[in-house]
Design a protein around this motif. Structure first.
Motif, PDB file in Angstrom:
ATOM      1  N   THR A  80       0.275  -4.874   7.457  1.00  0.00           N
ATOM      2  CA  THR A  80       0.317  -4.453   6.045  1.00  0.00           C
ATOM      3  C   THR A  80       1.623  -3.721   5.768  1.00  0.00           C
ATOM      4  O   THR A  80       2.059  -2.894   6.567  1.00  0.00           O
ATOM      5  N   LEU A 127      -1.483  -0.577  -4.612  1.00  0.00           N
ATOM      6  CA  LEU A 127      -2.689   0.097  -4.122  1.00  0.00           C
ATOM      7  C   LEU A 127      -2.342   1.459  -3.519  1.00  0.00           C
ATOM      8  O   LEU A 127      -1.417   1.561  -2.706  1.00  0.00           O
ATOM      9  N   VAL A 171       0.832  -1.203   0.000  1.00  0.00           N
ATOM     10  CA  VAL A 171       0.000   0.000   0.000  1.00  0.00           C
ATOM     11  C   VAL A 171       0.868   1.256   0.000  1.00  0.00           C
ATOM     12  O   VAL A 171       1.883   1.312   0.701  1.00  0.00           O
ATOM     13  N   VAL A 226       3.359  -0.944   4.255  1.00  0.00           N
ATOM     14  CA  VAL A 226       2.859   0.334   3.750  1.00  0.00           C
ATOM     15  C   VAL A 226       3.963   1.389   3.658  1.00  0.00           C
ATOM     16  O   VAL A 226       4.796   1.509   4.545  1.00  0.00           O
ATOM     17  N   LEU A 261      -8.291  -4.666   2.578  1.00  0.00           N
ATOM     18  CA  LEU A 261      -6.962  -5.190   2.287  1.00  0.00           C
ATOM     19  C   LEU A 261      -6.865  -6.694   2.515  1.00  0.00           C
ATOM     20  O   LEU A 261      -6.040  -7.360   1.906  1.00  0.00           O
TER      21      LEU A 261
END
Ligand code: ATP
Ligand code: MG
Length: 413
Positions: free
Chosen positions: A350, A375, A323, A352, A411
């Motif tokens: 996640t 994303l 992400v 990120v 997600l």
């Protein structure tokens, strides 16, 4: 990771001496840096992608029970003299202070064969399958294709040792499947074709894995019927006919050789006198296969296949992050919401990249497109009015708003 913590900067334009598409995008995005033609440094983002590719390979190798080793890159002359490859034109040679000759490894048959011989005496000790992920050195004359052709480059090279041809053939097929799995996980399934190549003096064919792209250095002949490919070296010998289905309709395509496997049989084991005792006690020569994938070349091939005019579009398994979280307008409200979301995402595990820098929206979006994380999440005054973030996939045009509280569940699916 906060984007401000990455010490590299995005370049608006590619350096003039970067001619290939993969190196232009990778240098601009701060993934790699060129030290000289054919020699690149991996920068934080590039190193992350490299590690992703490496872990895919390690996972797939575990499934076929290959063990990982790390062999020396510096070799003594004697091993290479033994096989007659000391004169190999691409090999770098060095002389030590005391006059001893060394070379830098461009492949490792000469090292692994005598090493495994030390431990294998009987049929009970076979098969053995080992691989390493290591720098290779080749004095390539045309290192103009960025990561596709390095003078120093990272290769996964695997060597297998067997008691008989049947066992070697079985493992060879297993390795072939496993290699396809690796290319599939790197996002290259649709473009990568099994390709017949010269088998040298020891086998009818070897097999290459060729990824079709417009700027590939190789040319393959792809059978329109069974999708087997034949490389340029041997197409004449095959009378421009697919050896598998006898079809004559072949498409000529540019491609990148991302992997190569050989059934070497006794080519090296004979030279190193590598024998074992079979069940009846008779002495036999061990049979061998070798299997290579260039990690840098694979990374470059992914970029050659997955990009648009704005930049890279990483397939999810090799993306440096899942992400890219971007905050717009530096108001206290936006800052807080973005920071909270960042921490939330991290808590959920996640990966990120958080762009909290003070830059214009246009600049941030252009850079995000170039870096190519799958994303994008945007937090702004506008999205916060509705307690939302804007979500956009890198390979889609349309963005949509979703509630902040629903981000984690989005997600997960
Ligand atoms: P090529 O024909 O492209 O020179 P090769 O036949 O010499 O390749 P191998 O010796 O079979 O290649 O090496 C195994 C793998 O290592 C190749 O399939 C490729 O993915 C990678 N590789 C080979 N040479 C290079 C290089 N100079 N730079 C980056 N990767 C390379
Ligand atoms: Mg070569």
């Amino acid at each position: 990771m906060r984007q401000s913590e990455i010490f590299t900067k995005i370049l608006k334009e590619a350096p003039k001496d970067e001619k290939s598409l993969n190196s232009q995008l990778l240098v601009r995005g701060g993934f790699v840096d060129k030290l000289m033609a054919g020699v690149y440094s991996y920068l934080p983002l590039g190193f992350m992608v490299l590690k992703k590719i490496e872990s895919i390979i390690v996972e797939e190798m575990k499934k076929i029970r290959a063990s990982q080793v790390l062999l020396p890159a510096l070799h003594p002359k004697e091993n290479w003299q033994k096989t007659g490859r000391w004169q190999y034109p691409e090999m770098f040679k060095l002389k030590g202070r005391a006059g001893k000759d060394f070379s830098l490894g461009w492949t490792h048959e000469e090292i692994i064969t005598p090493l495994v011989k030390k431990f294998v005496k009987s049929y009970r000790d076979l098969p053995v399958c080992v691989y390493q992920i290591q720098d290779k050195f080749r004095d390539e004359l045309r290192a103009k294709s960025g990561l596709l052709r390095g003078i120093e480059f990272i290769m996964k090279d695997m060597y297998s040792f067997h008691a008989d041809e049947k066992d070697l053939d079985n493992f060879y097929e297993k390795a072939k499947k496993s290699y396809f799995k690796i290319f599939e996980r790197c996002g290259l399934a649709k473009n990568t074709f099994l390709t017949l190549a010269s088998g040298g003096t020891f086998s009818k064919y070897s097999h290459e894995f060729q990824t079709v792209t417009p700027y590939g250095e190789d040319e393959i002949y792809l059978c329109e019927k069974c999708r087997l490919a034949i490389n340029k070296e041997i197409i004449e010998q095959e009378h421009y006919t697919c050896p598998n289905c006898k079809n004559k309709k072949l498409e000529v395509k540019k491609a990148i050789e991302v992997g190569n496997i050989f059934s070497l049989k006794d080519k090296f084991t004979k030279t190193f006198d590598f024998k074992f005792h079979d069940k009846s006690g008779a002495e036999k020569t061990v049979l061998m296969g070798c299997y290579g994938i260039g990690l840098g070349r694979l990374l470059g091939a992914v970029v050659e296949v997955h990009h648009d005019e704005k930049g890279i579009i990483w397939p999810s398994e090799v993306a440096p992050f899942a992400v890219h979280l971007i905050s717009l307008e530096n108001t206290a409200k936006v800052k807080k919401a973005a920071q909270d979301l960042y921490e939330d995402l991290l808590k959920e595990g996640t990966e990120v990249l958080y762009d909290n820098r003070e830059k214009s929206a246009g600049e941030k979006f252009a850079e995000a497109d170039l870096i190519g994380i799958p994303l994008r999440l945007v937090v702004s005054e506008r999205t916060l009015k509705e307690n939302c973030v804007e979500v956009k996939k890198r390979d889609e045009e349309k963005a949509k708003l979703i509630k902040i509280k629903d981000v984690n569940s989005l997600l997960r699916c």
